[in-house]
Design an enzyme around this catalytic site. Structure first.
Site, PDB file in Angstrom:
ATOM      1  N   GLY A   1      19.990 115.752  41.511  1.00  0.00           N
ATOM      2  CA  GLY A   1      21.229 115.199  42.042  1.00  0.00           C
ATOM      3  C   GLY A   1      22.450 115.809  41.373  1.00  0.00           C
TER       4      GLY A   1
ATOM      5  NE  ARG B   1      15.587 115.123  43.614  1.00  0.00           N
ATOM      6  CZ  ARG B   1      16.823 114.682  43.777  1.00  0.00           C
ATOM      7  NH1 ARG B   1      17.485 115.010  44.868  1.00  0.00           N
ATOM      8  NH2 ARG B   1      17.409 113.927  42.859  1.00  0.00           N
TER       9      ARG B   1
ATOM     10  CG  ASP C   1      13.785 112.202  34.652  1.00  0.00           C
ATOM     11  OD1 ASP C   1      14.282 112.604  35.726  1.00  0.00           O
ATOM     12  OD2 ASP C   1      13.238 111.092  34.535  1.00  0.00           O
ATOM     13  N   GLY C   2      13.754 115.258  35.895  1.00  0.00           N
ATOM     14  CA  GLY C   2      12.972 116.128  36.768  1.00  0.00           C
ATOM     15  C   GLY C   2      13.287 117.593  36.518  1.00  0.00           C
TER      16      GLY C   2
ATOM     17  CB  THR D   1      21.743 112.356  35.730  1.00  0.00           C
ATOM     18  OG1 THR D   1      21.497 111.167  36.485  1.00  0.00           O
ATOM     19  CG2 THR D   1      21.432 112.079  34.277  1.00  0.00           C
TER      20      THR D   1
ATOM     21  CG  ASP E   1      21.179 107.280  37.841  1.00  0.00           C
ATOM     22  OD1 ASP E   1      22.046 106.626  38.445  1.00  0.00           O
ATOM     23  OD2 ASP E   1      20.224 107.819  38.413  1.00  0.00           O
TER      24      ASP E   1
ATOM     25  CG  ASP F   1      18.465 108.280  34.071  1.00  0.00           C
ATOM     26  OD1 ASP F   1      19.065 109.353  33.838  1.00  0.00           O
ATOM     27  OD2 ASP F   1      17.707 108.135  35.062  1.00  0.00           O
TER      28      ASP F   1
ATOM     29  CG  MET G   1      23.942 105.336  43.393  1.00  0.00           C
ATOM     30  SD  MET G   1      24.235 107.112  43.402  1.00  0.00           S
ATOM     31  CE  MET G   1      24.065 107.453  45.148  1.00  0.00           C
TER      32      MET G   1
ATOM     33  NE  ARG H   1      14.226 105.984  41.943  1.00  0.00           N
ATOM     34  CZ  ARG H   1      14.915 107.123  42.011  1.00  0.00           C
ATOM     35  NH1 ARG H   1      15.926 107.232  42.833  1.00  0.00           N
ATOM     36  NH2 ARG H   1      14.601 108.153  41.255  1.00  0.00           N
TER      37      ARG H   1
ATOM     38  N   GLY I   1      34.919  92.842  34.843  1.00  0.00           N
ATOM     39  CA  GLY I   1      34.980  91.388  34.790  1.00  0.00           C
ATOM     40  C   GLY I   1      34.091  90.683  35.795  1.00  0.00           C
TER      41      GLY I   1
ATOM     42  NE  ARG J   1      37.114  79.873  35.040  1.00  0.00           N
ATOM     43  CZ  ARG J   1      35.926  80.462  34.969  1.00  0.00           C
ATOM     44  NH1 ARG J   1      34.833  79.706  34.868  1.00  0.00           N
ATOM     45  NH2 ARG J   1      35.823  81.773  34.995  1.00  0.00           N
TER      46      ARG J   1
ATOM     47  NE  ARG K   1      32.769  89.239  55.365  1.00  0.00           N
ATOM     48  CZ  ARG K   1      32.431  88.078  55.866  1.00  0.00           C
ATOM     49  NH1 ARG K   1      31.398  87.417  55.353  1.00  0.00           N
ATOM     50  NH2 ARG K   1      33.114  87.545  56.878  1.00  0.00           N
TER      51      ARG K   1
END
Length: 319
Positions: free
Chosen positions: A11, A72, A103-104, A125, A127, A129, A169, A171, A185, A211, A243
Site C-alpha cells: 500500500g 502486489r 511487512d509484506g 505504511t 497503519d 504497525d 483503517m 485491519r 476527543g 449533562r 450516522r
C-alpha cells in the site's frame, strides 16, 4: 557498492516520495548510481527499471503516493519469481536494494537477502504497525487526515445533535483509531487489540446526553467490525439519531506532513548508509527520535504492540 536500486511495495503511504528523494540524492552525493524499480516486485521481475538522477526526484517531496508506483506480486512469492528478480538486478549491475513498504514488502527483502542479495527495508505504511520503530512513514499524515475529518463531522453532529460512528483503517492494528480518538476527543475508541464492552459505549453516550452534550463521536478501526453495524446497534440501544462515516482510501492520499517528510528523509538517508557500510537484511527505524536498525527476521517475528496506556487514558478522559 556503486549501484543500488529502490522500490516501493504494498500500500502507498504519504512520505514515500520524500524517502525516494532522500535515497537517490544521498546515494548520488556518495557517487553511487541509483536505479528506480517501477511497480514494486512485479516491475523488478519484468525488468521495469530506470536509472535515476538528481532531477528525477525534483519537486516530489511534497507529493503523496509514490512516483515509482506500487503493486502486489504473487509471482515474486515463488522461488522462480525471486530468481527472475535477481537476474534482472544482476543484468543492470545493481548491487543492493532498498525496499520501502510494510511487512509484506519486508518478506520479499528477507527472501532476497537469504539468497545473497543485500536489502535494506524502510517502514512505509499508514497503519504504524511495524515493530522496531516508533513511527512508520505515512502514519502522521493519515492521522491528520482523519483528525480533519473528525473535526468537520463534529460540526454537523453538534448542529443536528447526532451520534456519529467514524470507521478508519486498521485491519490488524488500532494506532490510527487510537491516536485519532484521543486527539479528536472521541467518546469511545474501538481497536482490534482490545475488546470493548458494548454497554460501556452506550453508558458513555448516555452520560454525555444527561449533562447536555449535543453529540458523540465513536471511532472504529475496520478490524473490529463494520461501522454501519455499530451505528445500527447504537441507535437501537440509545434511541439517538446515529450516522456513519467510512473514511476509506482518503486516509492514504494527500500531501505528507512535515513530520512525515522529515522522517522519510532521515530513514532514506540512513538506509543508503547501511548499504554502503555493507549491511544487509536490516530495517531502519526511529525510536526515541534516534535512528535505529533491526534484523528484518526479528521484525517479521515480533508483533506491534499498541500503547494501552493511551487507550486507558482515552477512556478516563471520556467520562
Amino acid at each position: 557498492m556503486k549501484k543500488i536500486g529502490i522500490l516501493t511495495s504494498g500500500g502507498d503511504a504519504p512520505g514515500m516520495n520524500a524517502a525516494i528523494r532522500a535515497v537517490v540524492r544521498k546515494a548520488i552525493y556518495h557517487n553511487v548510481e541509483v536505479f528506480g524499480i517501477m511497480n514494486g516486485y512485479q516491475g523488478l521481475i519484468e525488468g521495469n527499471i530506470e536509472r535515476m538522477d538528481v532531477g528525477s526526484v525534483g519537486d516530489i517531496i511534497q507529493r503523496g503516493g509514490t512516483v515509482l508506483l506500487t503493486s502486489r506480486s504473487e509471482e515474486f512469492k515463488s522461488d522462480e519469481g525471486q530468481q527472475k528478480a535477481i537476474d534482472q538486478l544482476n543484468k543492470f549491475g545493481i548491487e543492493g536494494l532498498i525496499v520501502i513498504g510494510g511487512d509484506g514488502s519486508f518478506r520479499g527483502a528477507q527472501k532476497l537477502t537469504e539468497k545473497g542479495y543485500p536489502c535494506i527495508g524502510i517502514p512505509g505504511t499508514i497503519d504504524n504497525d511495524i515493530p522496531g520503530t516508533d513511527f512508520t512513514i505515512g502514519f502522521d499524515t493519515a492521522l491528520n487526515t482523519v483528525i480533519e475529518a473528525v473535526d468537520r463531522i463534529r460540526d454537523t453532529a453538534t448542529s443536528h445533535e447526532r451520534t456519529t460512528v467514524i470507521e478508519v483503517m486498521g485491519r490488524d492494528a488500532g494506532d490510527i483509531a487510537l491516536w485519532a480518538g484521543l486527539s479528536g476527543g472521541a467518546e469511545s475508541i474501538l481497536i482490534p487489540e482490545e475488546k470493548e464492552d458494548f454497554q460501556d459505549i452506550i453508558d458513555r453516550i448516555n452520560r454525555g446526553k444527561e449533562r447536555g452534550k449535543k453529540h458523540s463521536i465513536i471511532i472504529v478501526a475496520e478490524g473490529v467490525g463494520s461501522g454501519f453495524e455499530y451505528g445500527e446497534r447504537i441507535q437501537e440501544a440509545t434511541g439517538l439519531e446515529t450516522r456513519v462515516s467510512v473514511l476509506g482510501y482518503i486516509q492514504r492520499g494527500g500531501t505528507p506532513t512535515a513530520a512525515d517528510r522529515v522522517l522519510a528523509s532521515r530513514l532514506g538517508g540512513y538506509a543508503v548508509e547501511m548499504l554502503l557500510d555493507g549491511k544487509a537484511g536490516r530495517m531502519v527505524g526511529i525510536q526515541s527520535n534516534r535512528l535505529t536498525d533491526h534484523d528484518i527476521n526479528d521484525i517479521l517475528t515480533e508483533k506491534h504492540i499498541v500503547d494501552l496506556k493511551m487507550y486507558n487514558l482515552s477512556k478516563e478522559l471520556s467520562i
